[in-house]
Design a protein around this motif. Structure first.
Motif, short mmCIF file in Angstrom:
data_model
loop_
_atom_site.label_atom_id
_atom_site.label_comp_id
_atom_site.label_asym_id
_atom_site.label_seq_id
_atom_site.Cartn_x
_atom_site.Cartn_y
_atom_site.Cartn_z
N CYS A 23 5.35 -1.76 2.01
CA CYS A 23 6.69 -1.61 2.58
C CYS A 23 6.61 -0.95 3.96
CB CYS A 23 7.57 -0.76 1.66
SG CYS A 23 7.77 -1.41 0.00
N LEU B 260 8.71 0.76 6.63
CA LEU B 260 10.01 1.41 6.60
C LEU B 260 10.64 1.46 7.99
CD1 LEU B 260 9.21 4.33 4.13
CD2 LEU B 260 9.91 1.97 3.64
N ASN B 261 11.92 1.77 8.02
CA ASN B 261 12.66 1.76 9.28
C ASN B 261 12.14 2.76 10.30
OD1 ASN B 261 14.40 -0.24 8.32
ND2 ASN B 261 15.81 1.25 7.43
N ASP B 262 11.56 3.87 9.84
CA ASP B 262 11.07 4.89 10.77
C ASP B 262 9.64 4.61 11.23
OD1 ASP B 262 9.70 5.40 8.47
OD2 ASP B 262 10.32 7.50 8.29
N GLU C 274 16.63 -0.65 -5.40
CA GLU C 274 15.42 0.13 -5.25
C GLU C 274 14.29 -0.55 -5.99
OE1 GLU C 274 15.62 4.21 -6.16
OE2 GLU C 274 17.15 4.69 -4.66
N VAL D 286 11.41 3.43 -3.67
CA VAL D 286 11.73 3.05 -2.29
C VAL D 286 13.09 2.35 -2.29
CG1 VAL D 286 10.93 1.87 -0.21
CG2 VAL D 286 9.27 2.67 -1.91
N SER D 287 13.99 2.82 -1.43
CA SER D 287 15.31 2.21 -1.31
C SER D 287 15.23 0.99 -0.41
CB SER D 287 16.31 3.22 -0.74
OG SER D 287 17.53 2.59 -0.43
N ARG E 57 17.40 -0.05 1.47
CA ARG E 57 18.06 0.27 2.74
C ARG E 57 17.06 0.82 3.76
NH1 ARG E 57 23.27 0.37 3.03
NH2 ARG E 57 23.44 0.68 0.78
N GLN E 58 15.94 1.38 3.29
CA GLN E 58 14.94 1.96 4.18
C GLN E 58 13.80 1.00 4.52
OE1 GLN E 58 15.50 4.90 5.57
NE2 GLN E 58 17.39 5.07 4.36
N LYS F 236 12.11 -2.12 6.27
CA LYS F 236 12.25 -3.07 7.37
C LYS F 236 11.76 -4.44 6.93
CE LYS F 236 10.97 -1.57 11.34
NZ LYS F 236 10.11 -1.14 12.48
#
Length: 221
Positions: free
Chosen positions: A145, A147-149, A171, A198-199, A201-202, A204
């Motif tokens: 995964c 993630l957005n960050d 999730e 892991v959500s 929404r987070q 990418k």
């Protein structure tokens, strides 16, 4: 709706095969969001069919074993008198028929679902997660995964939300060994971490790898 407690209990018991069907279907396929009316119709129709099938089995047994089955005709004619004299037998037969109806619901729920109509193969009612994770059911699914960050999480798929709606409220859970990489850092294995949630929404984007199952794991199953 039933107006008495006894009627409510009977109503719930008669719907038990439908609930059994729905529970098994949700375990074997993605959950579809239906309206309250549609869900009620599905449970009611399934329960009716299963209850009717159980009664047909009882009718066949009544014809072949009249001395070992309750006399429904006398129960209707004599009512409480016949019931008081044979309440134990009637109760056991009622429980048996209910269990049989629930077994029919269980079998229907375990039946392989077909979610796409035969005349439109490009139409699907499953989520992308379901299509990816269930592509090869005999393989171990490894999910990475991004993630957005900019950080990264990877691990074997443990469980996930199979809801067909592609929302950020879903999730998924990954099991150890968990690989984590902060943005701009090298990846590391998280020690003493058994699983991580892991959500959606987070996330990418995610990558999926299908790994062969170890022979030891296969033999344990």
């Amino acid at each position: 709706m039933p107006s008495s407690f006894t009627g409510l209990v009977l109503f719930v018991l008669l719907l038990a095969p439908g609930f059994t069907f729905a529970a098994q279907r949700e375990r074997r396929g993605p959950r579809r969001r239906r309206s309250a009316f549609g869900e009620t119709v599905l449970l009611g129709l399934t329960s009716f069919l299963c209850d009717a099938a159980a009664l047909l089995v009882f009718a066949a047994l009544r014809v072949t074993m009249p001395d070992h089955t309750p006399d429904v005709g006398r129960l209707v004619r004599d009512g409480r008198t016949y019931f008081d004299a044979h309440y134990a037998s009637i109760a056991w037969w009622a429980l048996g028929l209910l269990a049989l109806a629930c077994a029919f619901g269980f079998v229907l729920g375990r039946w392989p679902p077909k979610f796409a109509p035969v005349f439109a193969d490009d139409i699907t009612f499953t989520s992308a997660w379901w299509d990816l994770f269930e592509q090869y059911p005999d393989s171990t699914v490894y999910v990475g995964c991004e993630l957005n960050d900019g950080s990264y999480l990877g691990g074997e798929l443990f469980t996930y939300n199979s809801d067909e709606d592609e929302t950020g409220d879903r999730e998924l859970a990954l099991s150890s060994p968990i690989t984590y990489r902060a943005a701009g850092d090298d990846p590391v294995d998280l020690e003493d971490v058994g699983a991580v949630s892991v959500s959606a929404r987070q996330i990418k984007f995610l990558t999926v790898s299908y790994l062969p199952v170890d022979d030891e794991d296969a033999s344990d199953e």
